[in-house]
Design an enzyme around this catalytic site. Structure first.
Site: not given
Length: 256
Positions: A144, A157
């Site tokens: 990401s 995350y």
């Protein structure tokens, strides 16, 4: 274009979104495909039919990749399906929004186990197979932009993706002697089911687009195209890298 003749690819978390797009793109380019998710349902059935319509083989294997034993078994089962495995795309991942001071241990464990531990042990199982069978394997991890940039209210995350960044760098050095390449793909703001709330919030969506030089959300096909490149011999000299698929967002970001 058959850039993956006689190649088999396993894509984790491929029932929908980016994972499904990767499966379809690799199949289009000549791969036989092993799909994966928690549960085989109509989404998997539809994908298998689409892949078979391309004259490629496809199957679906269930596994919970937050559990190391299931991640390891998934690789073993995938190899057994078609007799070998060449490409591993670690796409499965989860995120949960919460203030840092309210994150529960349960949610932390789910995120870290799925996004990092499961990936770690699936790669380990794949590497053991590649070494034993002398296969020049290729691993692509779905990271990401938040392996690089802050994302307030998503601390666990971000930690998982930061860990994935360093794991990929480390394994690129350690596995090169076996001719195993490993890279990350880091999507930015992409139109997927996980971003449905953002897509439905016009005001918030406009703030996000202001931070993206290309002024649009990414498409799952944009990400799948980079995955296909990294999996192919066109990327034979690429390992240990992160490819950002973000419309320029990463280095043009301002927290709103």
């Amino acid at each position: 274009m058959n850039r993956f003749e006689n190649k088999i690819a396993l894509i984790t978390g491929s029932s929908q979104g980016i994972g499904a797009a990767c499966a379809l793109r690799l199949a289009k380019d000549g791969c036989d495909i092993i799909l994966n998710g928690h549960k085989f349902d109509e989404r998997g059935e539809k994908l298998i039919a689409e892949i078979q319509d391309m004259d490629r083989k496809a199957t679906f294997l269930e596994a919970d990749l937050s559990k190391a034993k299931e991640a390891t078994k998934l690789i073993t089962d995938a190899i057994a399906v078609f007799g070998h495995l060449d490409i591993l795309v670690n796409n499965a991942g989860v995120e949960k929004k919460a203030n840092f001071w309210q994150v529960t241990e349960e949610d932390y464990d789910l995120i870290m186990n799925t996004n990092l531990k499961g990936v770690f042990f699936s790669i380990q199982s794949f590497v053991n197979y590649c070494r034993k069978s002398k296969v020049a394997g290729t691993v692509i991890n779905m990271s990401s932009v938040h392996e690089e940039i802050a994302f307030p209210h998503f601390a666990a995350y971000c930690a998982s993706k930061g860990g994935l960044k360093m794991l990929t760098r480390n394994l690129a050095s350690e596995l090169a002697r076996f001719n195993i390449r490993i890279n990350n793909v880091a999507p930015g703001a992409v139109s997927t089911p996980i971003n449905q709330d953002l897509l439905n919030n016009i005001e918030q969506l406009e703030k996000v687009l202001q931070n993206i030089p290309l002024k649009r959300m990414g498409k799952v096909e944009d990400v799948a195209a980079v995955v296909a490149f990294l999996a192919s011999d066109d990327a034979a000299y690429v390992t240990g890298s992160t490819y950002f698929v973000d419309g320029g967002l990463t280095y043009h970001y301002e927290e709103q």
